[in-house]
Design an enzyme around this catalytic site. Structure first.
Site, PDB file in Angstrom:
ATOM      1  N   GLY C 146      -3.132  -9.003   4.036  1.00  0.00           N
ATOM      2  CA  GLY C 146      -2.831  -8.250   5.241  1.00  0.00           C
ATOM      3  C   GLY C 146      -2.792  -6.755   4.963  1.00  0.00           C
ATOM      4  O   GLY C 146      -2.686  -6.316   3.811  1.00  0.00           O
ATOM      5  N   CYS C 147      -2.858  -5.976   6.012  1.00  0.00           N
ATOM      6  CA  CYS C 147      -2.924  -4.523   5.865  1.00  0.00           C
ATOM      7  C   CYS C 147      -1.624  -3.955   5.305  1.00  0.00           C
ATOM      8  O   CYS C 147      -1.642  -3.150   4.364  1.00  0.00           O
ATOM      9  CB  CYS C 147      -3.276  -3.868   7.189  1.00  0.00           C
ATOM     10  SG  CYS C 147      -2.282  -4.394   8.596  1.00  0.00           S
ATOM     11  N   PHE C 148      -0.490  -4.361   5.865  1.00  0.00           N
ATOM     12  CA  PHE C 148       0.791  -3.882   5.334  1.00  0.00           C
ATOM     13  C   PHE C 148       0.948  -4.311   3.872  1.00  0.00           C
ATOM     14  O   PHE C 148       1.382  -3.535   3.017  1.00  0.00           O
ATOM     15  CB  PHE C 148       1.957  -4.457   6.145  1.00  0.00           C
ATOM     16  CG  PHE C 148       2.251  -3.736   7.419  1.00  0.00           C
ATOM     17  CD1 PHE C 148       2.435  -2.360   7.450  1.00  0.00           C
ATOM     18  CD2 PHE C 148       2.382  -4.438   8.616  1.00  0.00           C
ATOM     19  CE1 PHE C 148       2.738  -1.704   8.637  1.00  0.00           C
ATOM     20  CE2 PHE C 148       2.689  -3.777   9.807  1.00  0.00           C
ATOM     21  CZ  PHE C 148       2.853  -2.417   9.819  1.00  0.00           C
ATOM     22  N   SER C 149       0.617  -5.569   3.594  1.00  0.00           N
ATOM     23  CA  SER C 149       0.770  -6.079   2.230  1.00  0.00           C
ATOM     24  C   SER C 149      -0.028  -5.253   1.239  1.00  0.00           C
ATOM     25  O   SER C 149       0.441  -4.940   0.143  1.00  0.00           O
ATOM     26  CB  SER C 149       0.299  -7.538   2.158  1.00  0.00           C
ATOM     27  OG  SER C 149       0.904  -8.296   3.167  1.00  0.00           O
ATOM     28  N   ALA C 151      -1.006  -2.119   1.431  1.00  0.00           N
ATOM     29  CA  ALA C 151      -0.395  -0.806   1.227  1.00  0.00           C
ATOM     30  C   ALA C 151       0.858  -0.916   0.353  1.00  0.00           C
ATOM     31  O   ALA C 151       1.070  -0.122  -0.574  1.00  0.00           O
ATOM     32  CB  ALA C 151      -0.042  -0.168   2.573  1.00  0.00           C
TER      33      ALA C 151
END
Lengths: 334, 334, 334, 334
Positions: C146-149, C151
């Site tokens: 995922g995108c948050f993960s 980052a």
């Protein structure tokens, strides 16, 4: 205190009515209606209203609510089906939707359904406050104009009333996204709108017949969507066969609006942008003679002067109150 | 590899040249110039460039840099003072500023200074790639067009070349803020621009003479600033005295641009918005017959097709390369 | 050429895969799938694709399409129901959804449905390219993070691998709106998001277990939505009981990522913002010692390094290609 | 009517004072001052003020203007040089700048100049209305707090006053761009800010000592700039060694603020975003127990409760008026 009911209070125009009436010294909102069944508490939609402090009901046209005025902030093609019952009440009606603005045949064409109370259309006074003030004083039924129509009509009406008229009139309008209302569809998603300017509705926007009716001339109307919450800029272009001068044009506008509390005319060398009126009920107009054209820029806050603010201005007129009551806020900046 | 120098690389057009040439298989940036004395490291301005990897020098017109092409991404009214020295070099010149786009007298009028090398103006080919492709193949000097001019000229050129011409032509244009460049003044501050649409430059925008020169007709040009980084929408309105039909109009445009890699014509029922071209070198055009008017919407990314992308397209033409080299990116969305 | 299929090509991650693969020299998109029945022409969604040039089909897990790799850019809780059929094919699979990232029980808890192919979860390599590069070289199944993960994990992994670890780790993240995908609901409307910063999902965002799994420590994850299309800033805060110095911290990060093409570490005195990476596959990291804390800022473009770019990076690794193929674009600015 | 003077009326806080006082029933603006020599007409800056209707003067500290209260909406490090003259007047002073908020030594450190009237610092009451109400009733000198400080102090003060205190306190704050004021520099240009989230000032923001002074504990303060005009969200994180429960935490906050007209506490399951307070003087607070932490979200409109609205609230307190006068507007939405 004048008791007001708002149908459609959870939409953008409805909440703005609620917000503005909260500052009104002679009117108060006593009845709030929403047809959205999933909303049980107004606080869920607008958390700045204390939870439980406002009761949301489903509007029933058969009930005679104890109010003095009813605001209909419903989607288009809704109120016409209720109106035959509503006109028998003791309260006044200000309809922010399009249902009683134009003729039956235009309504049927533009809104794709059959008007259920065409005999009511003539009962309604069109709510351009500056134009129909006298008629509004003596009516119980106001068809509040659309946001684009208000910007365009106020911007071109003084010219249309001269011998010159609006020749070969073209309007290129730019609107913020709240003008689309709160309808949930893909084209209104943040990422679809942000960082983009779009042309739309060029083949026949629903506001066109309202403008043509008022100005009594054909209008080529070309709207655009720009990425901002509020604001309309209508850029109006007409031919200038009579070669009117800037001074004469400026005088026509200044004279026409000289006593108006909510219309301001600026000179041709002044800047004009929508932010100058955001948060206020003011329509700012800049008429110019430019090469062989007459060019008029007209800006307003579509949710206020283009909808709920003008509706309250009309309430003030219809009830014989001072016209600026509840509407004296200066624009918010930035 | 073609060796390129960029003067003004820290501005918005300059960095875009740098970015796009980074993807070019037959050209590379070997010399970067900035007149901004406070910037010692390109990484300070554009941190995605490794610190120290690009040397920033002050441009000296008297030095004969070992390059094949020089891009001038300087503010207007700068390159004319250098040009008499530069034209003696062995490299080609692509000037993104306005200095060699229009006649000496127009330049002096619109830019408020005296052109120091007027004899150079005729040496430069105006860089509308689709229009002057043959001339560009045989020149060393290209005056790259302005962003508004590109949108308007591409949008109306096919019509202007017919017998009909562009009658009573009016352009209402909407631009993102990067079109103002990186100049630091109050009117470009975030809070002054955000959530607002502004009309400006109505009395005579500097791009007007470029358009009129190309189209050979008067243009009423009315630009607006809208709150987004990139993108121009030019809404072009002409009278239609010959009553051309939609089919004929569509055919004129489709035929004219049928082999163009960077111009796309869409039908009157298709939506059009600037986001459809953001990040690409494409100009998207939608010609319509509407009531008694011809209406043409033309959108492009002002930093790419309106500046640096077209400059690279011109480099490709001037060096006999495939025209799409380095410019094949699809638009970025959202 | 590697033949790629994309399921969910009309979503934001899907179109970005399409866009990026268009620049890839060794892979091409040959099959496009969309489950949206109302879309018959890809051009209706993304007009920069020529009408009719891309055929959109409904994906059928029982058909063995002649492709080399399948990208699943589907909503969460979709691919798990297909996977038992897909793993028998000759093509590799890169799943951008969450279905094979975490354990069966966490999936069931966080996504509210029963995983239909739990035995597949161990077959998938988690697609943090920089961490699982060796495993990715030898697998046919990649669970793209995922995108948050991405980052957060890239921002804290070097620290987590030291003896210090991530003590009392807290992440305050800010995301652009495209991270919500193209799902049509009221909370994603332009006017609901614009001009506002929102805290959400604080009680348990779905990306939390992905982070905790990778970092092997508890994470308090507090996401916020900010009004922009693209970009994530993860601000990571840990205690510093061992009183590591700035120099030592900087060295840990610089060493860890020194050969990485898509991770860049900057010093504590450098500015950091999401715009520095928009349009690129780069993750930019700024580790700092601040008072009694370790603070790490990590920014990336959620649609590229946070989704489709990293998916292509993983394709490159899984097929033994140069890792940067198709991903060399510099950030777009402004 | 209370006669008010505003120094710095053309800045964002100054114009907001002007706008809000326009709605105040017991105070009026009689004197407007601006040090900006290029501005001769207030209408040039804020066109919603009639040209010529407001006289702009240069402020002279040696003149004893006939006013009852003076608002100093000047840049930091200005009023300290005037104050020794001003304290001899008969009017009260509300200073929106930082000059009299913190100790002489902290001021000298953080603002890089020598305080010229340190003996005045103790004369000023810090203007957190909810905290220093009693002291404000009896003073003529109010040091109005900064926007970040107000959000953070109101959000954490109830906790700090319990035995628990704010343990290991960390604040990750997000601010709209108007918080930077109207200073013209490159970093505030639209294209530099739009579509980006930035971390800044991490090493020591000027508001940190104000918070630490009020809360009597160290604060790690990490501000971020997000692309919107107005609004602050302060996300406050503290350890929870005493394992206070959600109910107890909620009770602490609800009790503390139960009679406050401008602070509202919401439950842990309620959404919170800055738009809920934009245009109002309300601070909205959501305290949560989350895993091993106490998390408090605090949002306000930085120009109103974070600056000019709180200044008027303080005026009301200092003059013994009803505290809500002129501040009863509901938030504007959208």
């Amino acid at each position: 205190m004048i008791k007001a009911g708002i149908v459609g209070v959870t939409g953008y125009a409805g909440i703005e009515l609620f917000r503005l009436l909260n500052q009104h010294s002679k009117a108060e909102v006593t009845h709030c209606f929403s047809r959205n069944k999933s909303i049980s508490d107004f606080n869920d939609v607008y958390p700045f209203v204390e939870s439980g402090s406002v009761e949301l009901k489903s509007f029933d046209p058969l009930i005679d609510y104890p109010i003095d005025v009813l605001f209909l902030a419903t989607p288009h093609a809704q109120s016409h089906s209720w109106m035959k019952d509503l006109v028998n009440r003791s309260y006044k009606i200000i309809d922010l939707s399009a249902d009683f603005r134009i003729s039956e045949s235009l309504f049927n064409d533009f809104y794709g359904c059959k008007h259920e109370y065409p005999e009511g259309i003539d009962m309604f006074v069109r709510g351009f406050s500056e134009i129909y003030r006298e008629q509004l004083k003596n009516t119980s039924y106001c068809a509040n104009p659309g946001c684009f129509s208000t910007a365009v009509v106020l911007g071109s009406f003084p010219l249309s009333k001269t011998e010159l008229g609006c020749v070969n009139m073209l309007v290129d309008a730019k609107s913020g996204v709240s003008g689309k209302g709160k309808k949930v569809d893909e084209s209104s998603l943040y990422c679809e709108v942000n960082e983009s300017t779009m042309s739309y509705g060029t083949f026949g926007h629903r506001h066109t017949p309202e403008m043509e009716l008022e100005l009594n001339c054909p209008v080529l109307f070309s709207p655009h969507l720009v990425p901002m919450n509020r604001g309309i800029m209508a850029s109006i272009y007409c031919d200038n066969p009579s070669k009117i001068t800037q001074d004469d044009l400026s005088n026509i506008y200044s004279s026409f609006y000289k006593d108006e509390p909510f219309v301001r005319v600026v000179g041709p060398d002044r800047p004009i942008k929508t932010h100058y009126v955001t948060g206020s009920n003011t329509c700012l107009i800049k008429p110019m003679v430019l090469k062989n054209k007459i060019v008029i820029f007209s800006v307003l806050d579509n949710v206020i002067k283009g909808a709920s603010g003008q509706a309250i201005q009309n309430l003030n007129i219809m009830f014989g109150l001072e016209e600026t009551l509840g509407l004296s806020q200066l624009p918010i900046f930035p």
